[in-house]
Design an enzyme around this catalytic site. Structure first.
Site, PDB file in Angstrom:
ATOM      1  N   THR A 319       0.833  -1.205   0.000  1.00  0.00           N
ATOM      2  CA  THR A 319       0.000   0.000   0.000  1.00  0.00           C
ATOM      3  C   THR A 319       0.865   1.252   0.000  1.00  0.00           C
ATOM      4  O   THR A 319       0.608   2.209  -0.741  1.00  0.00           O
ATOM      5  CB  THR A 319      -0.936   0.008   1.223  1.00  0.00           C
ATOM      6  OG1 THR A 319      -1.773  -1.145   1.189  1.00  0.00           O
ATOM      7  CG2 THR A 319      -1.805   1.257   1.238  1.00  0.00           C
ATOM      8  N   TRP A 322       2.581   1.523  -3.433  1.00  0.00           N
ATOM      9  CA  TRP A 322       1.636   1.901  -4.474  1.00  0.00           C
ATOM     10  C   TRP A 322       1.452   3.406  -4.519  1.00  0.00           C
ATOM     11  O   TRP A 322       1.324   3.999  -5.599  1.00  0.00           O
ATOM     12  CB  TRP A 322       0.287   1.226  -4.238  1.00  0.00           C
ATOM     13  CG  TRP A 322      -0.732   1.535  -5.300  1.00  0.00           C
ATOM     14  CD1 TRP A 322      -0.918   0.883  -6.481  1.00  0.00           C
ATOM     15  CD2 TRP A 322      -1.698   2.596  -5.287  1.00  0.00           C
ATOM     16  NE1 TRP A 322      -1.942   1.466  -7.201  1.00  0.00           N
ATOM     17  CE2 TRP A 322      -2.435   2.516  -6.489  1.00  0.00           C
ATOM     18  CE3 TRP A 322      -2.006   3.601  -4.364  1.00  0.00           C
ATOM     19  CZ2 TRP A 322      -3.461   3.405  -6.790  1.00  0.00           C
ATOM     20  CZ3 TRP A 322      -3.027   4.491  -4.665  1.00  0.00           C
ATOM     21  CH2 TRP A 322      -3.741   4.388  -5.865  1.00  0.00           C
ATOM     22  N   HIS A 323       1.465   4.050  -3.354  1.00  0.00           N
ATOM     23  CA  HIS A 323       1.213   5.479  -3.311  1.00  0.00           C
ATOM     24  C   HIS A 323       2.389   6.304  -3.806  1.00  0.00           C
ATOM     25  O   HIS A 323       2.193   7.461  -4.196  1.00  0.00           O
ATOM     26  CB  HIS A 323       0.832   5.907  -1.888  1.00  0.00           C
ATOM     27  CG  HIS A 323      -0.599   5.662  -1.554  1.00  0.00           C
ATOM     28  ND1 HIS A 323      -1.059   4.450  -1.082  1.00  0.00           N
ATOM     29  CD2 HIS A 323      -1.691   6.467  -1.647  1.00  0.00           C
ATOM     30  CE1 HIS A 323      -2.361   4.525  -0.883  1.00  0.00           C
ATOM     31  NE2 HIS A 323      -2.778   5.729  -1.227  1.00  0.00           N
ATOM     32  N   GLY A 324       3.572   5.772  -3.796  1.00  0.00           N
ATOM     33  CA  GLY A 324       4.692   6.559  -4.294  1.00  0.00           C
ATOM     34  C   GLY A 324       6.029   5.873  -4.119  1.00  0.00           C
ATOM     35  O   GLY A 324       6.200   5.033  -3.233  1.00  0.00           O
ATOM     36  N   PHE A 490      -0.103   9.744  -8.446  1.00  0.00           N
ATOM     37  CA  PHE A 490      -0.061   8.328  -8.132  1.00  0.00           C
ATOM     38  C   PHE A 490      -0.586   7.466  -9.255  1.00  0.00           C
ATOM     39  O   PHE A 490      -0.514   6.266  -9.175  1.00  0.00           O
ATOM     40  CB  PHE A 490      -0.851   8.039  -6.842  1.00  0.00           C
ATOM     41  CG  PHE A 490      -0.429   8.931  -5.714  1.00  0.00           C
ATOM     42  CD1 PHE A 490       0.890   9.003  -5.328  1.00  0.00           C
ATOM     43  CD2 PHE A 490      -1.351   9.725  -5.067  1.00  0.00           C
ATOM     44  CE1 PHE A 490       1.290   9.823  -4.301  1.00  0.00           C
ATOM     45  CE2 PHE A 490      -0.968  10.550  -4.030  1.00  0.00           C
ATOM     46  CZ  PHE A 490       0.352  10.604  -3.644  1.00  0.00           C
TER      47      PHE A 490
END
Length: 490
Positions: A319, A322-324, A490
């Site tokens: 998680t 995935w965001h950065g 994102f």
């Protein structure tokens, strides 16, 4: 082009609705939706449109082959694994190569050239759409789509391509070929779109401006007082919800206007009474993706508490990533893992002491306990957004230090003046983060029904209100600098 650009609102969208309305056949409307979606995405660059089309073709072809190999589980598993690896390799190549190379250079002194490629728009979102599709075909949750144009329409549909929600094929397959666009669906959709546009341009952008003034992330924060840091973090917290939920509102509204029913992506997460509850309400399509395609396949909570904890650790690492592609996002993911682990541990201990084990009984949570739980959750996610905001670890360290230095710097006259001048909109933003306005709208609908006002009259009132919000949003856009949606990166 984004949903909050003048060209989209006053040019692209009216042209789409006009041409879409002229052709009543569903097949024609699908072609129009596909062409406008490709045009919408083309503004991000032709090479990215080609990349997306190729990836969609790969997903479509693998879906057909997985279905064709029914009964050959090993072959199906291999096809699924290869398709997922292809999608993740493309995502990783664009999103994480620079991060990996820069860290290798810093730790090993390798001297690798760090690529500076622009991230394809929405790649994190449409990659997950493709993965969910091939996985669902493998698990026989859906039949493979035989028509590539129809499948491409699902992948590239301009309503959700840039920032979600992450709509699964199972949720769109029926309405791809059988949906209704009438006065009711159009009014409902434009009502939702207009509310989202107003939420973005009037509320979220204003909170973003205040956050940048009081708690800047781009030009250093050496001169920021503790009061400014805390109040700035609150403004950023409000901006995060209002901005991202506004995009989801607009996407859901656009879909509803032409007959699609996309699932809700937010359920007022800031009223949550626990961190787990917060993540059941925040970015629901992403949370459910990791639950269904990572957490449950790893074993979920079916193999004991220790294995459940390892599964959660994997989910929250992913998680964060995935965001950065920065260490602060990984730290942010681990931060939430710790709190969810602690909540699970407490629940696990309570379960061991539940009636039937030692005869003790736990009373239902009292109101004071829920209030304390809510306050604890607010502190957790507000502090979490501070970690999320600063990609530079030195700035993050400085920012976090202000939250621990409560002994000085509270007499900040400029901050008090800023709060006084913006008190009304601050209160409005807080209320917009709660179900209050939704409850009032529902209550108004009930009252109109009691007074036997026709449904057409009710929808006319809603459409008029949407028109007011739309005009105010356009005025805000015309008189302000451009503020992109936060999740564009994102």
């Amino acid at each position: 082009m984004t949903f909050s650009s003048m060209f989209f609102i006053l040019g692209f969208l009216p042209a789409f609705f006009l041409i879409y309305k002229i052709f009543p056949k569903q097949s024609s409307r699908n072609i129009i939706l596909l062409l406008f979606s490709m045009l919408f995405y083309l503004f991000g660059g032709l090479r990215f449109l080609i990349l997306l089309t190729v990836e969609a073709f790969v997903g479509w072809a693998f879906g057909l082959q997985i279905e064709k190999a029914a009964g050959k589980k090993r072959l199906q598993s291999s096809l699924l694994a290869v398709s997922v690896l292809i999608f993740l390799a493309i995502l990783g190549g664009f999103k994480y190569t620079g991060f990996i190379f820069s860290n290798l250079n810093q730790t090993l002194g390798t001297g690798l050239t760090v690529p500076s490629a622009v991230l394809p728009l929405g790649i994190s979102f449409y990659t997950f759409k493709l993965i969910s599709y091939t996985a669902d075909v493998y698990h026989e949750r859906v039949y493979a789509q035989k028509s590539f144009p129809v499948f491409l329409t699902y992948v590239i549909c301009f309503h959700t391509i840039l920032q979600g929600p992450i709509v699964r094929y199972a949720d769109m397959r029926r309405e791809l070929n059988n949906r209704i666009m009438d006065r009711r669906t159009f009014s409902e959709g434009m009502y939702r779109f207009s509310l989202g546009l107003a939420k973005k341009t009037i509320l979220a952008d204003h909170m973003g401006t205040l956050a940048d003034q009081m708690f800047p992330a781009s030009r250093g924060i050496a001169a920021v007082s503790p009061a400014s840091a805390i109040l700035g973090s609150i403004c950023f917290t409000l901006q995060m919800y209002l901005d991202f939920s506004a995009y989801s509102d607009m996407a859901i509204g656009l879909g509803r206007a032409v007959g699609f029913h996309y699932k809700e992506n937010f359920n007022y997460p800031y009223i949550a009474a626990s961190v787990k509850d917060f993540w059941r309400r925040w970015h629901i399509s992403l949370s459910s993706f990791f639950r269904d395609y990572v957490y449950i396949p790893l074993g979920g909570n079916r193999r004991g508490f220790a294995r459940q904890t390892l599964n959660l650790l994997a989910v929250w690492l992913l998680t964060g990533l995935w965001h950065g592609a920065d260490w602060n996002f990984i730290l942010w993911g681990l931060y939430y893992f710790v709190f969810i682990f602690l909540e699970n541990l407490i629940a696990h201990i309570r379960k061991g002491n539940a009636p039937g084990n030692d005869g003790t009984r736990h009373a239902a949570s009292s109101i004071p306990v829920r209030i304390l739980g809510h306050l604890y959750t607010i502190l957790v996610f507000n502090f979490g957004w501070v970690i999320f905001r600063f990609t530079d670890f030195r700035q993050l360290k400085t920012a976090l230090a202000y939250f621990l230095n409560w002994s000085s710097g509270w007499q900040d006259v400029s901050i008090l003046l800023t709060v006084k001048n913006n008190l009304f909109i601050l209160i409005l933003c807080v209320l917009a983060s709660t179900p209050l306005f939704s409850a009032l709208s529902h209550r108004a609908e009930i009252r109109m029904q009691e007074k036997r006002v026709s449904k057409n009259g009710f929808y006319a009132v809603r459409l008029a209100f949407a028109g007011i919000c739309f005009v105010l949003a356009i005025c805000a856009l015309a008189g302000a600098t451009y503020h992109p949606f936060l999740y564009n990166q994102f």
